[in-house]
Design an enzyme around this catalytic site. Structure first.
Site, mmCIF file in Angstrom:
data_model
loop_
_atom_site.group_PDB
_atom_site.id
_atom_site.type_symbol
_atom_site.label_atom_id
_atom_site.label_comp_id
_atom_site.label_asym_id
_atom_site.label_seq_id
_atom_site.Cartn_x
_atom_site.Cartn_y
_atom_site.Cartn_z
ATOM 1 N N LYS A 1 -12.338 -1.796 7.185
ATOM 2 C CA LYS A 1 -11.887 -2.995 7.914
ATOM 3 C C LYS A 1 -12.273 -2.447 9.381
ATOM 4 O O LYS A 1 -12.973 -3.398 9.974
ATOM 5 C CB LYS A 1 -10.163 -2.573 8.068
ATOM 6 N N TRP B 1 0.833 -1.326 0.136
ATOM 7 C CA TRP B 1 0.000 -0.047 -0.060
ATOM 8 C C TRP B 1 0.613 1.240 0.076
ATOM 9 O O TRP B 1 0.415 2.138 -0.400
ATOM 10 C CB TRP B 1 -0.980 0.146 1.325
ATOM 11 N N ASP C 1 -1.626 6.601 5.901
ATOM 12 C CA ASP C 1 -2.712 5.720 5.635
ATOM 13 C C ASP C 1 -2.914 4.948 6.638
ATOM 14 O O ASP C 1 -2.078 4.053 6.875
ATOM 15 C CB ASP C 1 -2.268 5.092 4.321
HETATM 16 N N1 PMP Z 1 -4.475 1.367 1.798
HETATM 17 C C1 PMP Z 1 -4.494 0.404 2.694
HETATM 18 C C2 PMP Z 1 -3.780 0.338 3.785
HETATM 19 C C3 PMP Z 1 -5.516 -0.770 2.346
HETATM 20 O O1 PMP Z 1 -5.506 -1.923 3.215
HETATM 21 C C4 PMP Z 1 -6.045 -0.666 1.084
HETATM 22 C C5 PMP Z 1 -7.240 -1.812 0.904
HETATM 23 N N2 PMP Z 1 -7.167 -3.021 1.473
HETATM 24 C C6 PMP Z 1 -6.330 0.526 0.311
HETATM 25 C C7 PMP Z 1 -5.307 1.579 0.923
HETATM 26 C C8 PMP Z 1 -6.871 0.601 -0.946
HETATM 27 O O2 PMP Z 1 -8.458 0.802 -0.496
HETATM 28 P P1 PMP Z 1 -9.535 0.451 -1.572
HETATM 29 O O3 PMP Z 1 -9.413 -0.753 -2.047
HETATM 30 O O4 PMP Z 1 -10.807 0.972 -0.692
HETATM 31 O O5 PMP Z 1 -9.129 1.713 -2.692
#
Ligand code: PMP
Length: 361
Positions: free
Chosen positions: A196, A102, A172
């Site tokens: 989550k 991420w 994030d």
């Molecule tokens: N950042 C983190 C830490 C994540 O775990 C996720 C998705 N699991 C995302 C960003 C991306 O999220 P989305 O699928 O809602 O765009």
């Protein structure tokens, strides 16, 4: 089928009392004769819900008064994509620390808008640890420093807060927000997806220090401009009202669990229980993350004999334990043990893992 213990990484388990309350209120919300998702987001009933949601979120995290709270859309990816648009504020460079899938995603998006200095990376060691701050190479002219405080796929988590001086720290926190207290004042901005620890997908949160507002790139779409959304109580466009409402129920459930301190106590017990099982399995199960950086929320693990993977998944599901398949970027298994996964659920997983290891070890 009866309810399973759900270890999905996201969308993920939602506390059962929250789902039950939503069920009770589904057809008639607060005496209106309609469901919360059928009413105007501008009417008094829903604006009251929205106000409560913000105030409960602020209360749980102890968000200082000089921070704004926004509930937006576009997912976690949408959020990290708009960080540079909102927070570069005319600057040309940003620092990013790369600790996994991420962080890397955020770096890729930011590279469209500015020079990205990767101040540290754990990639050569397969993202199995968090680089310590003494090894970071921050730049003096960065608009902000970006980190991902819990890597959902790789299973590493920051248990310390980087010191970035006058440069705002941006995090994030999608996959561990509300799992423990967080000192918001140490950050310029904390954001994430809701799916989550907060509620259903389709909703995101942004906590941003107010002095960082007002400098969005002129091309920023207005619905992704923190300042414009703040000026409109994050209702510049129609919010995902049902998701907002469910987030509100989750916040009330969390408060009833003793808030974030109470939640952290249980989360520590859950993590100790599961990592303990892996570490005491005589190598049958393996987790390769540096012990001090092991995520309390996302626990990736491997079976030493990978030929048993399919059987492990089949038998665990039959035992009422769902969502254990690892992400394809890492392989193996992953148990996400978010707030809504109880200690009882983790104990059931550990009992299964011990029995499986005994049968096949
Ligand atoms: N950042 C983190 C830490 C994540 O775990 C996720 C998705 N699991 C995302 C960003 C991306 O999220 P989305 O699928 O809602 O765009």
């Amino acid at each position: 089928m009866s309810r399973v213990f759900n270890f999905s990484a996201g969308p993920a388990a939602i506390p059962e009392p929250v789902l039950k309350q939503a069920q009770v209120e589904l057809l008639d919300f607060r005496g209106t004769g309609m469901s919360v998702m059928e009413m105007s987001h501008r009417g008094k009933v829903f604006t009251d819900v929205a106000r409560e949601v913000v105030s409960d979120f602020r209360g749980l995290l102890g968000i200082p008064a000089n921070y704004k709270v926004l509930f937006l859309q576009g997912g976690g990816k949408g959020e990290f994509s708009i960080v540079p648009l909102n927070l570069l504020r005319g600057k040309k460079k940003a620092d990013y620390v790369n600790t996994g899938h991420w962080s890397a995603g955020a770096i890729k998006e930011a590279s469209k808008y500015c020079e990205v200095n990767v101040a540290a990376s754990s990639e050569v060691r397969k993202f199995t640890y968090i680089p310590r701050q003494q090894d970071w190479r921050l730049s003096s002219d960065a608009a902000y420093v970006h980190i991902c405080t819990n890597e959902t796929i790789h299973g590493v988590e920051y248990f310390w807060t980087p010191e970035t001086g006058q440069v705002p720290l941006v995090a994030d926190a999608s996959s561990h927000i509300l799992s423990r207290p967080m000192d918001v004042a140490r950050y310029g901005c904390i954001y994430g997806g809701a799916q989550k620890n907060i509620g259903p997908s389709g909703l995101t949160f942004v906590i941003v220090r107010e002095d960082l507002l007002g400098g969005a790139h002129p091309w920023t779409p207005s619905v992704f401009d923190y300042t414009q959304q703040d000026n409109n109580d994050w209702m510049l466009n129609t919010p995902p009202t049902f998701a907002v409402y469910l987030a509100g129920l989750t916040f009330k459930w969390l408060a009833a669990q003793g808030g974030l301190a109470g939640m952290e106590r249980v989360n520590v017990q859950k993590a100790e229980c599961l990592y303990g099982c892996i570490d005491n399995s005589a190598g049958f199960y393996l987790n390769t993350i540096a012990k001090e950086d092991r995520s309390r929320m996302n626990v990736p693990f491997f079976l030493k004999d990978e030929k048993l993977n399919a059987l492990f998944l089949e038998e665990s599901l039959a035992a009422g334990l769902a969502g254990l398949k690892g992400h394809k970027a890492v392989g193996g298994m992953r148990a996400s043990i978010y707030n809504a996964v109880s200690l009882e659920g983790v104990q059931a997983l550990v009992d299964f893992m011990n029995a499986f290891a005994k049968r096949h070890g």
